[in-house]
Design a protein around this motif. Sequence first.
Motif, short mmCIF file in Angstrom:
data_model
loop_
_atom_site.label_atom_id
_atom_site.label_comp_id
_atom_site.label_asym_id
_atom_site.label_seq_id
_atom_site.Cartn_x
_atom_site.Cartn_y
_atom_site.Cartn_z
N GLU A 1 0.83 -1.21 0.00
CA GLU A 1 0.00 0.00 0.00
C GLU A 1 0.86 1.26 0.00
O GLU A 1 0.49 2.27 -0.60
CB GLU A 1 -0.90 0.01 1.23
N LYS A 2 1.98 1.21 0.70
CA LYS A 2 2.86 2.37 0.74
C LYS A 2 3.36 2.73 -0.65
O LYS A 2 3.48 3.92 -0.99
CB LYS A 2 4.03 2.07 1.68
N ASP A 3 3.64 1.72 -1.48
CA ASP A 3 4.04 1.99 -2.86
C ASP A 3 2.85 2.41 -3.71
O ASP A 3 2.98 3.23 -4.61
CB ASP A 3 4.71 0.75 -3.46
N ALA A 4 1.69 1.86 -3.42
CA ALA A 4 0.51 2.10 -4.26
C ALA A 4 0.09 3.56 -4.26
O ALA A 4 -0.44 4.05 -5.27
CB ALA A 4 -0.65 1.23 -3.79
N VAL A 5 0.33 4.30 -3.15
CA VAL A 5 -0.12 5.69 -3.12
C VAL A 5 0.62 6.54 -4.15
O VAL A 5 0.17 7.64 -4.48
CB VAL A 5 0.04 6.31 -1.71
N LYS A 6 1.74 6.02 -4.66
CA LYS A 6 2.52 6.78 -5.65
C LYS A 6 2.23 6.35 -7.08
O LYS A 6 2.85 6.85 -8.01
CB LYS A 6 4.02 6.62 -5.34
#
Length: 338
Positions: free
Chosen positions: A297-302
């Motif tokens: 999820e941390k990568d998905a926000v970008k």
Amino acid sequence: MSGALSRIEARLTQEWRRRGPLAWALTPLAAVFGAVTAARRAAYEVGWLKSVRVPAPVVVVGNVTVGGTGKTPTVIALVEALRAAGFTPGVVSRGYGAKVERPTPVTPATPPRVAGDEPLLIARRTGVPVWVSPDRVAAAQTLCAAHPDVDVIVSDDGLQHYRLARDVELVVFDHRLGGNGFLLPAGPLREPLSRHRDATLINNPFERTLPAWPNTFALRVESGDAWHLSNPALRRPLAQFASQRVVAAAGIGAPERFFAMLRAAGLAPQTLALPDHYAFATNPFTDVVADAILITEKDAVKLGAWNDARIWVVPVAAALDHRLITLVVEKLRGRPSA
């Protein structure tokens, strides 16, 4: 240059697991680092440097080691637990990579380059007020002024930001614990393992026995159904990816934790470890051959504007021990009034 730095970082990370020749050679520098750190902390303790108390009590979730340990899911879980206990929480963060010079609110629509990936994820998952600033005191003061109903501040990281007075300190470790036990640069520790804290959380996907430290609790971080990046309403249990060619990619501090979680779910992914806080300025999946690409999820926000039908996002949720929640709530309710 970035390649050379990555190799140096990888070498140090390996050395920090043991007390080898390089670690011992760096101990004089570690002694200097420890002396400076201790002097700074002592300056706040005796009042030469002043800590600032903000209108609401503060809970700091941080670490004493370099690298990711699972602070962000811990902050999200703690916010939810405090809300269930009747509090109205807000969150402050430095916002790694955030392009701000003054306290700035983070909403679900804030661009990640402005907010930083972790504060944006916290805002999207919790819906509570989130403010970022290089100065956590200013962020907390501004948040309280803008949201007078907020009655507790959770600081995402900032354990060593002593200027922000705090009422509760939670320190998060993963399976690496304190590594070789040396301070930087000989080891991974920013402060000694003996540093006071109110509670310790061990995020451990490898089922290590908890160390015999006071107020130490297991932190379980569990995965949920994956959701499709281009169509978030589309969800699939991880087990459905077991028969596919899967690549798992993670730009987090400890990507192996993510990979281990997928293996525990029955997957056998190829893995792609990206640098922590990877900006995705270029597409690392262009030449990837896979039926599905699983990311955090941390990568998905970008990646909001990306159009790759193979990308699925694996959410995680931290489960906090009810005894820890009770400890935090009791300390907050017993806090002297300002």
